[in-house]
Design a protein around this motif. Structure first.
Motif, short mmCIF file in Angstrom:
data_model
loop_
_atom_site.label_atom_id
_atom_site.label_comp_id
_atom_site.label_asym_id
_atom_site.label_seq_id
_atom_site.Cartn_x
_atom_site.Cartn_y
_atom_site.Cartn_z
N UNK A 1 0.86 -1.17 0.00
CA UNK A 1 0.00 0.00 0.00
C UNK A 1 0.91 1.23 0.00
N UNK A 2 0.54 2.21 -0.78
CA UNK A 2 1.32 3.44 -0.89
C UNK A 2 0.35 4.61 -0.85
N UNK A 3 0.69 5.63 -0.07
CA UNK A 3 -0.20 6.78 0.08
C UNK A 3 0.65 8.02 0.33
N UNK A 9 5.34 10.62 1.47
CA UNK A 9 4.98 9.32 0.92
C UNK A 9 5.17 8.24 1.99
N UNK A 10 4.16 7.41 2.13
CA UNK A 10 4.18 6.26 3.03
C UNK A 10 3.97 5.02 2.17
N UNK A 11 4.94 4.10 2.19
CA UNK A 11 4.90 2.94 1.31
C UNK A 11 5.27 1.69 2.10
N UNK A 12 4.35 0.75 2.18
CA UNK A 12 4.61 -0.49 2.93
C UNK A 12 5.63 -1.37 2.23
N UNK A 13 5.87 -1.14 0.94
CA UNK A 13 6.85 -1.95 0.21
C UNK A 13 8.28 -1.52 0.49
N UNK A 48 -3.29 -0.29 8.29
CA UNK A 48 -4.31 -1.09 8.93
C UNK A 48 -5.48 -1.37 8.03
N UNK A 49 -6.19 -2.42 8.40
CA UNK A 49 -7.44 -2.73 7.72
C UNK A 49 -8.40 -3.29 8.73
N UNK A 68 -9.20 -0.09 4.37
CA UNK A 68 -7.79 -0.07 4.76
C UNK A 68 -7.26 1.34 4.58
N UNK A 69 -6.27 1.69 5.40
CA UNK A 69 -5.64 3.00 5.24
C UNK A 69 -4.32 3.04 5.98
#
Length: 139
Positions: A1-3, A9-13, A48-49, A68-69
Motif C-alpha cells: 500500500x502506498x499513500x 509518501x508512506x509505502x509499505x513496500x 491497517x485494515x 484499509x488506510x
C-alpha cells in the motif's frame, strides 16, 4: 500500500516492517489488523485494515464497509501503540528497554547504518547500553 499524506509518501513496500497486531476477531465487522512500519527517515506509520465497525471502515450508500488506510504516527504515538498492542519483548525490540529514570528523554535520530552497527559493537564491547554509549560520546 502506498499513500501520500500531507506531502509525505508512506509505502509499505519500502518501509521497514516492525510489528503486526490483530484483535483476533476474524471475518467480522469488528476485525482489525495493523502493522507498524518505520520509514528510512525514521518516521512511523500504521497500515491497517478492518471491518465495517472499525476505524478503517469506509462509508457506503447503505452504511459502511470494511476498508484499509495508512495512519502517520509521531514517535510518541508509535510508542504508545506498541505499549498497548505488543508484548514487552516486541516493544523493547523496537524502542529499547524502558528507562525508569525520569531525567532521560527519548529521541529519534537518523544515522548511517554502518555507523549504527559500529556503535552497537562498541557499546557491547564496553558492556554499555546503546544510550549510555552515546551519552559517553557527548560527555
Amino acid at each position: 500500500m502506498k499513500k501520500i499524506i500531507n506531502g509525505k509518501t508512506y509505502n509499505t513496500e519500502t518501509a521497514k516492517k516492525l510489528a503486526n497486531w490483530d484483535n483476533e476477531i476474524y471475518g467480522s465487522f469488528d476485525s482489525i489488523e495493523e502493522t507498524l512500519y518505520q520509514k528510512r527517515t525514521g518516521e512511523f506509520f500504521l497500515a491497517g485494515e478492518g471491518g465495517a465497525r472499525t476505524i478503517y471502515s469506509t462509508p457506503t450508500e447503505n452504511g459502511s464497509k470494511g476498508g484499509a488506510r495508512i495512519i502517520p504516527l509521531t514517535y510518541s504515538q508509535a510508542e504508545k501503540w506498541a505499549k498497548a498492542k505488543l508484548s514487552a519483548n516486541e516493544y523493547e525490540g523496537i524502542f529499547g528497554a524502558i528507562e525508569e529514570d525520569e531525567t532521560k528523554v527519548i529521541t529519534t535520530i537518523s544515522i548511517a547504518k554502518e555507523k549504527m552497527e559500529k556503535a552497537k559493537r562498541e557499546a557491547a564491547e564496553q558492556e554499555k547500553t546503546l544510550s549510555s554509549y552515546f551519552e559517553s560520546l557527548i560527555g
